[in-house]
Enzyme design. Structure first.
Site, PDB file in Angstrom:
ATOM      1  N   LYS A  81       0.763  -1.057  -0.082  1.00  0.00           N
ATOM      2  CA  LYS A  81       0.238   0.078   0.019  1.00  0.00           C
ATOM      3  C   LYS A  81       0.849   1.302   0.164  1.00  0.00           C
ATOM      4  O   LYS A  81       0.447   2.331  -0.473  1.00  0.00           O
ATOM      5  CB  LYS A  81      -0.859   0.155   1.211  1.00  0.00           C
ATOM      6  CG  LYS A  81      -1.917  -0.969   1.327  1.00  0.00           C
ATOM      7  CD  LYS A  81      -2.973  -1.121   0.481  1.00  0.00           C
ATOM      8  CE  LYS A  81      -4.108  -2.169   0.784  1.00  0.00           C
ATOM      9  NZ  LYS A  81      -3.566  -3.491   0.560  1.00  0.00           N
TER      10      LYS A  81
HETATM   11  C1  LIG Z   1      -4.038  -4.896  -0.104  1.00  0.00           C
HETATM   12  C2  LIG Z   1      -3.388  -5.892   0.121  1.00  0.00           C
HETATM   13  C3  LIG Z   1      -3.342  -6.876  -0.947  1.00  0.00           C
HETATM   14  C4  LIG Z   1      -4.438  -6.970  -2.184  1.00  0.00           C
HETATM   15  O1  LIG Z   1      -4.376  -5.916  -3.045  1.00  0.00           O
HETATM   16  P1  LIG Z   1      -5.730  -5.403  -4.062  1.00  0.00           P
HETATM   17  O2  LIG Z   1      -4.866  -4.252  -4.841  1.00  0.00           O
HETATM   18  O3  LIG Z   1      -6.607  -5.022  -3.126  1.00  0.00           O
HETATM   19  O4  LIG Z   1      -5.930  -6.602  -4.743  1.00  0.00           O
HETATM   20  C5  LIG Z   1      -2.468  -7.926  -1.211  1.00  0.00           C
HETATM   21  N1  LIG Z   1      -1.525  -8.207  -0.343  1.00  0.00           N
HETATM   22  C6  LIG Z   1      -1.296  -7.129   0.620  1.00  0.00           C
HETATM   23  C7  LIG Z   1      -0.266  -7.240   1.825  1.00  0.00           C
HETATM   24  C8  LIG Z   1      -2.165  -6.177   0.825  1.00  0.00           C
HETATM   25  O5  LIG Z   1      -1.977  -5.138   1.749  1.00  0.00           O
END
Ligand SMILES: *Cc1c(COP(=O)(O)O)cnc(C)c1O
Length: 495
Positions: free
Chosen positions: A112
């Site tokens: 993120k």
């Molecule tokens: C948010 C997240 C995901 C999923 O990503 P998306 O873009 O929502 O599909 C996968 N792994 C981690 C560690 C995340 O924080």
């Protein structure tokens, strides 16, 4: 040429990139999509000599066409700096039979950070460009990861404040500690006596409160969203797929033009959609492999053409993928419906009314770029151990789901193309699940003892994000009832 953004749900006037970022969601409830996907105007040869920031500029300038070169470069320089623990920003590590694109070197050690470290700068720049005088107040409900990454991104950013609500008894101890120790006068973290859905509904109600919006406006504030449906989060994510391809060429892992596959551990469908955008911009990507955990609503969708969220919500060891409504899938549905907003709006109405919809055969035929599969809890744990034993490389639980799905893909297709796996979190963030998968002897240990063991076993230094919470002081201790959320917001803003 100016690129505009339109809603996936109606034919209202397209808006500039900066407006789309400020608004987050279109007024009709749809998501903003670019009216066309731009093609890269530099060659891979040129890209292969660029660093992350230069690559970011080459990609983002094509999407955010109403930002000047100086504005965009300032945003990029403010985002991808020493908050990341490597100047590579997103290093690629070859382990076993895949290339892991490590997206967890930012402030909160999850992917993120790749978008949330730049979003605050895009947003304040967008506010200036549109003569918004109000302070931007980011309101977020979180089940753990997004809240901390948004806090870290917006902390101390002038012209913004951020309020995060989390379920008091619904996040992991590490996640809670990360949030309640967040520094910055413009940050505010509140535990609510309820679950994540309560937090989410409370935030939505505050967003939709017209009276409050007026009071806020008079006091010089307006709300915005750091949610993953904001185009300001999607665009920065396209960058690292372009960067990864160019780096693999630079490192002689592939020839220029050779196709690679990409595997993405998926929840809200934002990260894999960014890979799809990179492919459409001209990066030679073969399959987009969508990996789910036991909440395998996307696997079923790619398999049958029916999206059906009517099922039990399963808590797994990869909690950031525990999701039954993958919001960003709407952007793909709109596209394969022939960019037809009315048709897409019908599917979304069915989803909200019946919890499901089925696409046509013609639409399904356009999904040939994608392959979906899933990993069970046992398979996820087993692959963590397997990759550790074979390659001495420790995967986090989310990345492990992707590694397992890659194995299934290869067994099913015999496709031997070089493959990049999006590695979305540091194993340190999910140390308990990771260590138990490697050896049952770790099961009874305390959190920080486990972290010490992980350091020994992985040979990877303990990240700052973990060091910080060992000693950090708790600075946020507000807890409220669900029906007090609005009052808490007003109190924090002094209105
Ligand atoms: C948010 C997240 C995901 C999923 O990503 P998306 O873009 O929502 O599909 C996968 N792994 C981690 C560690 C995340 O924080």
């Amino acid at each position: 040429m100016e690129l505009l953004y339109k809603s996936t749900r109606s034919n209202s006037e397209p808006v500039t990139a900066s407006k789309a970022i400020l608004k987050g969601l279109a007024e009709d409830g749809g998501l903003f999509v670019p009216t066309n996907l731009p093609k890269l105007d530099v060659t891979v040869e040129e890209l292969s000599k660029m660093d992350y920031k230069q690559t970011a500029y080459e990609v983002m300038k094509l999407f955010l066409t109403d930002f000047t070169e100086d504005e965009l470069k300032a945003c990029i320089n403010n985002a991808y700096d020493s908050k990341f623990d490597t100047t590579e920003i997103a290093p690629i590590v070859k382990a076993d039979d895949a290339y892991y694109l490590e997206l967890f070197h930012g402030a909160t050690i999850a992917f993120k950070d790749m978008a949330l470290s730049i979003l605050p700068h895009l947003m304040t720049t967008a506010a200036k460009k549109n003569n918004v005088k109000n302070e931007i107040v980011i309101l977020t409900a979180t089940s753990g990861d997004t809240g901390k990454a948004a806090l870290a991104g917006f902390a101390e950013v002038k012209g913004t404040r951020i309020i995060v609500f989390y379920p008091k008894n619904g996040v992991s101890p590490v996640q809670e500690k990360q949030m309640v120790t967040q520094k910055g006068d413009n940050t505010f973290v509140v535990g609510i006596k309820g679950n994540f859905d309560d937090a989410q509904s409370g935030v939505k109600a505050i967003f939709g409160d017209k009276e409050l919006a007026e009071v806020m406006d008079n006091a010089g504030f307006q709300f915005s969203s750091a949610n993953s449906i904001n185009i300001g989060r999607l665009v920065p994510q396209v960058v690292y797929y372009v960067y990864a391809y160019a780096k693999m060429v630079a490192n002689n892992e592939i020839k220029n033009g050779e196709e690679i596959n990409v595997v993405v551990p998926t929840g809200n469908f934002g990260n894999i959609l960014a890979a799809f955008y990179a492919k459409n911009m001209g990066i030679p990507i073969g399959k987009l492999i969508c990996a789910s955990n036991d909440n395998k609503v996307l696997y079923d969708f790619f398999d049958t053409g029916c999206y059906d969220k009517n099922r039990d919500f399963i808590l797994t060891t990869s909690p950031s993928m525990d999701i039954l409504i993958s919001s960003n899938l709407e952007r793909l549905i709109y596209r394969i419906a022939g960019n037809d907003a009315d048709k897409n709006a019908e599917f979304m109405a069915a989803l909200s009314k019946d919890g499901k919809y089925s696409i046509t055969d013609d639409m399904k035929a356009q999904l040939a770029d994608f392959y979906g599969n899933y990993a069970t809890e046992k398979e996820t744990a087993d692959v963590i151990k397997e990759v550790y034993d074979k390659a001495n490389y420790v995967l986090d639980t989310h990345t492990a789901v992707a590694a397992e799905v890659y194995k299934k893909y290869k067994a099913a297709t015999n496709d031997t193309k070089k493959t990049v796996i999006a590695s979305t979190a540091s194993p340190y963030k999910f140390a308990r699940s990771v260590m138990s998968a490697i050896d049952a002897k770790y099961e009874g240990m305390e959190d920080f003892d486990l972290i010490d063991e992980l350091t020994k076993l992985s040979g990877v230094a303990e990240p700052n994000a973990i060091k910080e919470i060992r000693s950090a002081k708790v600075v946020h201790d507000t807890v409220c009832e669900v029906n007090e959320m609005k009052d808490v917001v007003k109190k924090f803003l002094g209105i």
